[in-house]
Motif scaffolding. Structure first.
Motif, PDB file in Angstrom:
ATOM      1  N   GLY A  11      -1.201   0.759  -9.663  1.00 20.52           N
ATOM      2  CA  GLY A  11      -1.951   1.631 -10.404  1.00 20.52           C
ATOM      3  C   GLY A  11      -3.429   2.611  -9.835  1.00 20.52           C
ATOM      4  N   MET A  12      -3.710   1.759  -8.708  1.00 18.13           N
ATOM      5  CA  MET A  12      -4.867   2.248  -8.091  1.00 18.13           C
ATOM      6  C   MET A  12      -4.704   3.547  -7.737  1.00 18.13           C
ATOM      7  SD  MET A  12      -7.420   0.967  -8.999  1.00 18.13           S
ATOM      8  CE  MET A  12      -6.875   0.770 -10.941  1.00 18.13           C
ATOM      9  N   PHE A  13      -3.414   3.863  -6.826  1.00 18.20           N
ATOM     10  CA  PHE A  13      -2.685   4.972  -5.818  1.00 18.20           C
ATOM     11  C   PHE A  13      -2.511   5.851  -6.794  1.00 18.20           C
ATOM     12  CE2 PHE A  13       0.392   6.887  -3.758  1.00 18.20           C
ATOM     13  CZ  PHE A  13      -0.488   7.299  -2.206  1.00 18.20           C
ATOM     14  N   ALA A  14      -2.075   5.432  -7.993  1.00 22.89           N
ATOM     15  CA  ALA A  14      -1.196   5.897  -9.280  1.00 22.89           C
ATOM     16  C   ALA A  14      -2.776   7.119  -9.662  1.00 22.89           C
ATOM     17  CB  ALA A  14      -0.550   5.844 -10.158  1.00 22.89           C
ATOM     18  N   ARG A  15      -3.299   6.667  -9.619  1.00 26.82           N
ATOM     19  CA  ARG A  15      -5.100   7.175 -10.196  1.00 26.82           C
ATOM     20  C   ARG A  15      -5.677   7.933  -9.253  1.00 26.82           C
ATOM     21  NH1 ARG A  15      -4.392   2.590 -13.256  1.00 26.82           N
ATOM     22  NH2 ARG A  15      -5.430   2.899 -15.114  1.00 26.82           N
ATOM     23  N   LEU A  16      -5.428   7.292  -8.237  1.00 27.12           N
ATOM     24  CA  LEU A  16      -5.679   8.513  -7.161  1.00 27.12           C
ATOM     25  C   LEU A  16      -5.046   9.896  -6.556  1.00 27.12           C
ATOM     26  CD1 LEU A  16      -6.780   7.140  -3.462  1.00 27.12           C
ATOM     27  CD2 LEU A  16      -5.417   9.343  -4.067  1.00 27.12           C
ATOM     28  N   GLN A  17      -4.002  10.159  -7.263  1.00 32.07           N
ATOM     29  CA  GLN A  17      -3.347  11.194  -6.234  1.00 32.07           C
ATOM     30  C   GLN A  17      -3.366  12.076  -8.195  1.00 32.07           C
ATOM     31  OE1 GLN A  17       0.344  10.005  -6.005  1.00 32.07           O
ATOM     32  NE2 GLN A  17       0.550  10.639  -3.843  1.00 32.07           N
ATOM     33  N   VAL A  47      -3.156  17.572  -1.693  1.00 33.90           N
ATOM     34  CA  VAL A  47      -3.321  16.070  -2.929  1.00 33.90           C
ATOM     35  C   VAL A  47      -2.386  14.771  -1.719  1.00 33.90           C
ATOM     36  CG1 VAL A  47      -1.844  14.644  -4.358  1.00 33.90           C
ATOM     37  CG2 VAL A  47      -3.157  17.235  -5.327  1.00 33.90           C
ATOM     38  N   VAL A  48      -0.767  16.172  -1.810  1.00 35.37           N
ATOM     39  CA  VAL A  48      -0.567  14.919  -0.648  1.00 35.37           C
ATOM     40  C   VAL A  48      -1.136  14.794   0.920  1.00 35.37           C
ATOM     41  CG1 VAL A  48       1.960  14.098   1.545  1.00 35.37           C
ATOM     42  CG2 VAL A  48       1.710  15.237  -1.114  1.00 35.37           C
ATOM     43  N   LEU A  49      -1.853  15.280   1.461  1.00 38.49           N
ATOM     44  CA  LEU A  49      -2.441  14.968   2.955  1.00 38.49           C
ATOM     45  C   LEU A  49      -3.293  13.877   2.764  1.00 38.49           C
ATOM     46  CD1 LEU A  49      -1.475  18.392   4.914  1.00 38.49           C
ATOM     47  CD2 LEU A  49      -0.984  16.239   5.164  1.00 38.49           C
ATOM     48  N   LEU A  50      -4.088  14.634   1.501  1.00 40.81           N
ATOM     49  CA  LEU A  50      -5.896  13.939   1.455  1.00 40.81           C
ATOM     50  C   LEU A  50      -5.924  12.527   0.784  1.00 40.81           C
ATOM     51  CD1 LEU A  50      -9.023  14.416   1.588  1.00 40.81           C
ATOM     52  CD2 LEU A  50      -8.956  15.355  -0.593  1.00 40.81           C
ATOM     53  N   GLY A  51      -4.026  12.346  -0.126  1.00 38.96           N
ATOM     54  CA  GLY A  51      -4.374  11.397  -0.657  1.00 38.96           C
ATOM     55  C   GLY A  51      -4.323   9.852   0.406  1.00 38.96           C
ATOM     56  N   GLY A  52      -3.382  10.277   1.556  1.00 41.92           N
ATOM     57  CA  GLY A  52      -3.097   8.940   2.796  1.00 41.92           C
ATOM     58  C   GLY A  52      -4.771   9.791   3.264  1.00 41.92           C
ATOM     59  N   VAL A  53      -4.861  10.551   3.918  1.00 39.23           N
ATOM     60  CA  VAL A  53      -5.742  10.482   4.472  1.00 39.23           C
ATOM     61  C   VAL A  53      -7.316   9.588   4.168  1.00 39.23           C
ATOM     62  CG1 VAL A  53      -8.651  11.326   5.323  1.00 39.23           C
ATOM     63  CG2 VAL A  53      -6.045  12.642   5.727  1.00 39.23           C
ATOM     64  N   ILE A  54      -6.931   9.493   2.495  1.00 37.52           N
ATOM     65  CA  ILE A  54      -8.286   8.270   1.653  1.00 37.52           C
ATOM     66  C   ILE A  54      -7.964   6.570   2.146  1.00 37.52           C
ATOM     67  CG2 ILE A  54      -9.666   8.157  -0.465  1.00 37.52           C
ATOM     68  CD1 ILE A  54      -9.245  10.887  -0.674  1.00 37.52           C
ATOM     69  N   VAL A  68     -15.448   8.270  -6.919  1.00 36.84           N
ATOM     70  CA  VAL A  68     -13.995   7.492  -7.600  1.00 36.84           C
ATOM     71  C   VAL A  68     -12.379   7.554  -6.875  1.00 36.84           C
ATOM     72  CG1 VAL A  68     -12.332   8.161  -8.984  1.00 36.84           C
ATOM     73  CG2 VAL A  68     -14.978   8.818  -9.770  1.00 36.84           C
ATOM     74  N   LEU A  69     -12.696   7.985  -5.338  1.00 42.89           N
ATOM     75  CA  LEU A  69     -11.343   8.203  -4.809  1.00 42.89           C
ATOM     76  C   LEU A  69     -11.505   6.934  -3.905  1.00 42.89           C
ATOM     77  CD1 LEU A  69     -11.029  12.441  -4.247  1.00 42.89           C
ATOM     78  CD2 LEU A  69      -8.949  10.747  -5.663  1.00 42.89           C
ATOM     79  N   ALA A  70     -12.578   7.161  -2.867  1.00 42.93           N
ATOM     80  CA  ALA A  70     -13.258   5.851  -2.092  1.00 42.93           C
ATOM     81  C   ALA A  70     -12.732   4.494  -2.969  1.00 42.93           C
ATOM     82  CB  ALA A  70     -14.282   6.046  -1.966  1.00 42.93           C
ATOM     83  N   THR A  71     -13.102   4.031  -4.551  1.00 41.99           N
ATOM     84  CA  THR A  71     -13.208   3.153  -5.130  1.00 41.99           C
ATOM     85  C   THR A  71     -11.331   2.629  -5.471  1.00 41.99           C
ATOM     86  OG1 THR A  71     -14.824   3.733  -5.742  1.00 41.99           O
ATOM     87  CG2 THR A  71     -13.954   2.332  -7.233  1.00 41.99           C
ATOM     88  N   PHE A  72     -11.401   3.943  -5.207  1.00 41.56           N
ATOM     89  CA  PHE A  72      -9.334   4.121  -6.434  1.00 41.56           C
ATOM     90  C   PHE A  72      -8.694   3.096  -4.762  1.00 41.56           C
ATOM     91  CE2 PHE A  72      -9.947   7.287 -10.244  1.00 41.56           C
ATOM     92  CZ  PHE A  72      -9.764   5.885 -11.080  1.00 41.56           C
TER      93      PHE A  72
END
Length: 368
Positions: A55-61, A119-126, A216-220
């Motif tokens: 759920g955390m990864f879904a919320r991040l994206q 979204v794909v790239l930044l999500g992977g970096v985070i 928020v993104l770092a927390t997720f």
């Protein structure tokens, strides 16, 4: 990506090692007994923690899409996350297929090609950065690895600070700029690197990220990893293994590394499981208990998540409205999976189920 001949050689070596070391492997009936007597309360924690991790990864994206001006329903975000995970862990070149799938799903909810790519790239970096941070904290928490980890961290920080100071002086700044440009030119000669650099450049400006958004993104991202590790820790507690959370974290990271270095089978099967068992034994767990804990964790984190992922893929494939159909179908899938596991299967990294001679056959439920 390793070639198939290399994988076959590695697989043959793994099989040979199991044959030669079979007397030192955990006893399968003992593992089965340990798993079947696991604490129900801790097993509930295993399931909930894994659900929260996904759920955390879904919320991040979803948050990244929102900062780009696109709203994705939470249920659909969950479905895309589970489906992408299923593609990544089962298909040849699964990670690449998963990226393309996620990109297309983001486009279908209204994201531009630039935003979907970003979204794909930044999500992977985070998530990768969070993964590194959690692993570093685990190393600093272990008395045996604390000193070398601290020295490496101090050296890294000192190096970054030195570069920052030098960048303020004319000559060092010119030298650093020349080195950076040279490295960039070399990278652009490689098609994959050049494509990634262009995507990062084109993705600039598609997000409106403030400090709150970054927090928020770092927390997720951190919770995504911590809940997955908590699922493993709960599995160890369920079978009576007493290890500290940071020790479970180190076992988790060592197993992830083994699964990445030896991708013999989808989902790191074999390498990841064996490394996890070996890590728990190294921290004082009994072989049978370690095998049972690993089996219970993987039963939820891999097999159950995989089944839900393909169910989510089918629902999205059918083109139905996620808000009205994904939830009941996923609920039905969870019930079916639970019943199937209860009657027919328990997977360990070493052997098939014990035979009927060693395990009683469950009685069918009473008719209502």
């Amino acid at each position: 990506m390793r070639s198939w001949p290399t994988r076959l050689v590695l697989l043959a070596g793994a099989v040979a090692s199991i044959v030669f070391l079979r007397d030192q492997l955990p006893d399968v009936p003992a593992m089965w007994a340990s798993a079947t007597h696991a604490s129900p309360g801790w097993l509930v924690v295993v399931v909930i923690a894994e659900w929260l991790s996904m759920g955390m990864f879904a919320r991040l994206q979803r948050r990244l899409l929102f900062t780009g001006g696109v709203r994705m329903p939470l249920r659909r975000a969950f479905a895309v996350t589970y489906a992408g995970n299923a593609l990544s862990t089962t298909l040849p070149a699964g990670p690449a297929v998963s990226v393309v799938y996620s990109f297309r799903q983001f486009r279908r909810v209204g994201a531009s090609a630039r935003l979907a790519t970003a979204v794909v790239l930044l999500g992977g970096v985070i998530t990768t950065t969070a993964y590194t941070a959690v692993g570093l904290v685990a190393l600093l928490s272990d008395p045996r690895s604390r000193e070398p980890a601290a020295v490496s961290l101090v050296a890294l920080v000192a190096g970054i600070a030195t570069l920052a100071l030098l960048s303020g002086l004319p000559r060092p700044r010119a030298a650093l700029t020349a080195v950076t440009r040279r490295a960039l030119r070399l990278a652009l000669r490689r098609p994959r690197a050049a494509r990634l650099i262009r995507q990062l450049r084109d993705g600039r400006g598609v997000f409106d990220l403030g400090r709150g958004d970054w927090g928020v993104l770092a927390t997720f991202a951190v919770l995504n990893w911590l809940f997955d590790i908590l699922s493993l820790a709960a599995a160890t507690k369920a079978v009576g293994i007493d290890v500290a959370f940071y020790e479970v974290t180190l076992v988790y990271f060592a197993a992830q590394a083994a699964g990445s270095l030896l991708p013999l089978l989808p989902g790191g099967l074999g390498a990841l499981d064996g490394s996890m068992v070996a890590g728990l034994v190294a921290f004082g767990a009994g072989p049978a208990s370690a095998g049972a804990a690993t089996g219970l964790y993987r039963l939820v984190s891999y097999w159950a998540v995989l089944a839900l992922g393909w169910l989510a893929w089918l629902v999205l494939r059918a083109g139905e409205t996620p808000g009205h159909t994904i939830r009941p179908r996923l609920a039905a899938g969870v019930r079916a999976i639970g019943e199937g596991f209860a009657y027919y299967s328990y997977t360990t990294p070493y052997a098939a189920l014990p035979t009927a001679a060693t395990c009683p056959t469950p009685e069918p439920p009473d008719a209502h």
